[in-house]
Design an enzyme around this catalytic site. Structure first.
Site, mmCIF file in Angstrom:
data_model
loop_
_atom_site.group_PDB
_atom_site.id
_atom_site.type_symbol
_atom_site.label_atom_id
_atom_site.label_comp_id
_atom_site.label_asym_id
_atom_site.label_seq_id
_atom_site.Cartn_x
_atom_site.Cartn_y
_atom_site.Cartn_z
ATOM 1 N N GLU A 198 -6.157 45.478 21.633
ATOM 2 C CA GLU A 198 -7.124 45.787 20.595
ATOM 3 C C GLU A 198 -6.542 45.659 19.185
ATOM 4 O O GLU A 198 -5.397 46.103 19.001
ATOM 5 C CB GLU A 198 -7.552 47.249 20.799
ATOM 6 C CG GLU A 198 -9.017 47.430 20.880
ATOM 7 C CD GLU A 198 -9.369 48.834 21.329
ATOM 8 O OE1 GLU A 198 -9.456 49.038 22.544
ATOM 9 O OE2 GLU A 198 -9.554 49.704 20.479
ATOM 10 N N HIS B 234 -15.017 49.355 20.522
ATOM 11 C CA HIS B 234 -14.444 50.706 20.699
ATOM 12 C C HIS B 234 -15.274 51.765 19.963
ATOM 13 O O HIS B 234 -14.782 52.402 19.027
ATOM 14 C CB HIS B 234 -12.979 50.737 20.227
ATOM 15 C CG HIS B 234 -12.204 51.873 20.820
ATOM 16 N ND1 HIS B 234 -10.859 51.824 21.083
ATOM 17 C CD2 HIS B 234 -12.601 53.118 21.209
ATOM 18 C CE1 HIS B 234 -10.461 52.973 21.594
ATOM 19 N NE2 HIS B 234 -11.510 53.785 21.681
ATOM 20 N N ARG C 97 -9.349 53.005 28.215
ATOM 21 C CA ARG C 97 -8.398 52.280 27.374
ATOM 22 C C ARG C 97 -8.206 50.890 27.984
ATOM 23 O O ARG C 97 -8.111 50.747 29.206
ATOM 24 C CB ARG C 97 -7.044 52.992 27.319
ATOM 25 C CG ARG C 97 -7.019 54.216 26.436
ATOM 26 C CD ARG C 97 -7.086 53.886 24.937
ATOM 27 N NE ARG C 97 -6.984 55.087 24.124
ATOM 28 C CZ ARG C 97 -8.032 55.773 23.673
ATOM 29 N NH1 ARG C 97 -9.265 55.389 23.948
ATOM 30 N NH2 ARG C 97 -7.851 56.852 22.922
HETATM 31 P P1 NAP Z 1 -9.900 63.927 31.195
HETATM 32 O O1 NAP Z 1 -10.899 65.020 31.222
HETATM 33 O O2 NAP Z 1 -8.444 64.280 31.106
HETATM 34 O O3 NAP Z 1 -10.160 63.017 32.487
HETATM 35 C C1 NAP Z 1 -9.265 62.055 32.943
HETATM 36 C C2 NAP Z 1 -9.329 62.048 34.464
HETATM 37 O O4 NAP Z 1 -8.472 60.995 34.934
HETATM 38 C C3 NAP Z 1 -8.821 63.346 35.099
HETATM 39 O O5 NAP Z 1 -9.701 63.695 36.142
HETATM 40 C C4 NAP Z 1 -7.450 62.964 35.632
HETATM 41 O O6 NAP Z 1 -7.051 63.678 36.768
HETATM 42 C C5 NAP Z 1 -7.681 61.513 36.001
HETATM 43 N N1 NAP Z 1 -6.409 60.787 36.124
HETATM 44 C C6 NAP Z 1 -5.342 60.834 35.301
HETATM 45 N N2 NAP Z 1 -4.378 60.012 35.740
HETATM 46 C C7 NAP Z 1 -4.834 59.460 36.876
HETATM 47 C C8 NAP Z 1 -4.280 58.535 37.816
HETATM 48 N N3 NAP Z 1 -3.064 58.027 37.659
HETATM 49 N N4 NAP Z 1 -5.047 58.191 38.878
HETATM 50 C C9 NAP Z 1 -6.284 58.691 39.053
HETATM 51 N N5 NAP Z 1 -6.857 59.579 38.201
HETATM 52 C C10 NAP Z 1 -6.142 59.948 37.126
HETATM 53 O O7 NAP Z 1 -10.176 62.942 29.991
HETATM 54 P P2 NAP Z 1 -11.609 62.566 29.326
HETATM 55 O O8 NAP Z 1 -11.891 63.496 28.224
HETATM 56 O O9 NAP Z 1 -12.578 62.387 30.415
HETATM 57 O O10 NAP Z 1 -11.209 61.153 28.669
HETATM 58 C C11 NAP Z 1 -10.755 60.075 29.470
HETATM 59 C C12 NAP Z 1 -10.229 58.949 28.616
HETATM 60 O O11 NAP Z 1 -11.320 58.279 27.994
HETATM 61 C C13 NAP Z 1 -9.355 59.373 27.439
HETATM 62 O O12 NAP Z 1 -8.015 59.569 27.824
HETATM 63 C C14 NAP Z 1 -9.503 58.256 26.453
HETATM 64 O O13 NAP Z 1 -8.457 57.321 26.609
HETATM 65 C C15 NAP Z 1 -10.836 57.612 26.844
HETATM 66 N N6 NAP Z 1 -11.864 57.737 25.779
HETATM 67 C C16 NAP Z 1 -12.357 56.609 25.190
HETATM 68 C C17 NAP Z 1 -13.341 56.705 24.236
HETATM 69 C C18 NAP Z 1 -13.908 55.481 23.580
HETATM 70 O O14 NAP Z 1 -14.199 55.507 22.399
HETATM 71 N N7 NAP Z 1 -14.134 54.412 24.320
HETATM 72 C C19 NAP Z 1 -13.848 57.954 23.849
HETATM 73 C C20 NAP Z 1 -13.319 59.079 24.459
HETATM 74 C C21 NAP Z 1 -12.330 58.966 25.432
HETATM 75 P P3 NAP Z 1 -6.499 65.191 36.687
HETATM 76 O O15 NAP Z 1 -7.720 66.034 36.858
HETATM 77 O O16 NAP Z 1 -5.548 65.312 37.809
HETATM 78 O O17 NAP Z 1 -5.849 65.369 35.341
#
Ligand code: NAP
Length: 326
Positions: free
Chosen positions: A265, A283, A236
């Site tokens: 955005e 995006h 994000r």
């Molecule tokens: P996820 O599986 O929840 O992974 C997020 C990771 O970030 C987890 O390992 C989490 O740790 C860690 N985290 C959370 N807060 C943190 C902090 N303050 N400091 C350090 N690490 C932290 O999510 P995902 O499915 O991989 O998706 C990640 C993000 O990508 C989404 O939230 C979304 O905003 C973005 N996204 C963007 C697109 C796009 O179109 N560009 C597409 C899909 C997703 P924990 O294991 O402790 O929870």
């Protein structure tokens, strides 16, 4: 029940909802206006929305009948989950189904910035490609370089696997450290954020946007990075202080950036638009036919289960809502 859908779903999915409920559809490939959302949410039991729809306290005040918010997206920073829970409203998202597509796009950005793909494409189209030259268009090698992943969740891990295949060394910083056997299987080494920024040739962000991650990467963090390093962001926009990023790029503090997301955005910082060392995408992390189909299916399953008072497959606050009701 009455349901509002702000995503132009394919007919097959729409009819799955219509079999049980009455649907009001925003049938356009552009976000619904705030005014229309505020008007149409009234009297609706279900909302299937996208990440451009803000489900905040103000909207919830008008949502007198709302029971389920099914987000078409994994990131849910557009939704005030706490406020929904307080009102007994279930919130769901679409994790997992978009992991591979987003990881692919992350690799595409890494390769695009390192090998100057867009600059090269423009040169050819503009008729400026005159001959192969030994020192024309030199980029940076990806193989053998260090990739620092911030946030080793679903997408972060999928990126790590791809980076291994490109013979990159992968280090990571995340809120929760993985058990040793998982680190070993993924061939990743844990480090603190400072160490990651100092050591990485590519820094790739995969944390969700929360109060704890907003502007996680700013002036101070850029000052720690190598001058030859690239920042990649497919999470994000607001995780990065975009003003500080523009400064870091302008001053040569870092070598370049590959971005899919922006702090304000769809507005993009003017300075980023003018630079050659940025690759800027609109995006599109999850934008493949296959992934968007799966996201639609999961969002509909979530919506229908929630309206039926059953646990949706990927619900963010089921236990909290049920505890509140009990
Ligand atoms: P996820 O599986 O929840 O992974 C997020 C990771 O970030 C987890 O390992 C989490 O740790 C860690 N985290 C959370 N807060 C943190 C902090 N303050 N400091 C350090 N690490 C932290 O999510 P995902 O499915 O991989 O998706 C990640 C993000 O990508 C989404 O939230 C979304 O905003 C973005 N996204 C963007 C697109 C796009 O179109 N560009 C597409 C899909 C997703 P924990 O294991 O402790 O929870």
């Amino acid at each position: 029940m009455d349901v509002l859908v702000t995503v132009p779903l394919p007919e097959k999915l729409l009819s799955r909802i219509e079999r049980h409920h009455t649907v009001t559809l925003h049938n356009e490939d552009s976000p619904i206006s705030r005014g229309a959302l505020e008007t149409l949410i009234q009297g609706k039991a279900g909302l299937l929305c996208t990440i451009t729809d803000k489900v905040d306290g103000e909207l919830l005040q008008r949502a007198d009948q709302l029971r389920v918010v099914a987000n078409y997206g994994v990131g849910y920073d557009n939704i005030d989950v706490e406020a929904c829970t307080a009102k007994g409203i279930l919130v769901t998202n679409t994790p997992g189904v978009l992991t591979e597509a987003t990881a692919d796009l992350t690799m595409a950005l890494i390769l695009a910035v390192a090998r100057r793909l867009l600059e090269g494409d423009q040169m050819v189209r503009q008729g400026r490609f005159k001959a192969w030259t030994p020192f024309g268009f030199l980029g940076r090698e990806v193989s053998g370089k260090t990739l620092g992943i911030i946030g080793l969740g679903r997408i972060g891990r999928a990126v790590a696997k791809r980076a291994n295949a490109f013979s990159m060394k992968v280090i990571y910083y995340s809120r929760t450290r993985l058990p040793g056997d998982q680190e070993h299987a993924l061939q990743v080494d844990y480090t603190d954020l400072e160490g990651l920024l100092k050591e990485s040739d590519f820094v790739s962000i995969h944390v969700p946007l929360t109060d704890g991650t907003r502007h996680m990467i700013g002036r101070e963090e850029f000052s720690l990075m190598k001058r030859t390093a690239y920042l990649i962001n497919t999470s994000r926009g607001a995780v990065v202080d975009e003003e500080a990023l523009a400064e870091a790029l302008k001053s040569g503090r870092i070598a370049g950036a590959g971005l899919d997301v922006y702090e304000h955005e769809p507005k993009v910082h003017e300075a980023l638009l003018e630079m050659k060392n940025t690759v800027l995408l609109p995006h599109i992390g999850s934008a493949t036919v296959e992934t968007r189909t799966r996201m639609g299916e999961l969002a509909v399953e979530n919506l229908l289960a929630g309206l039926d008072n059953k646990r949706p497959p990927t619900c963010l606050n089921w236990d909290a809502v049920k505890a509140k009701v009990a």
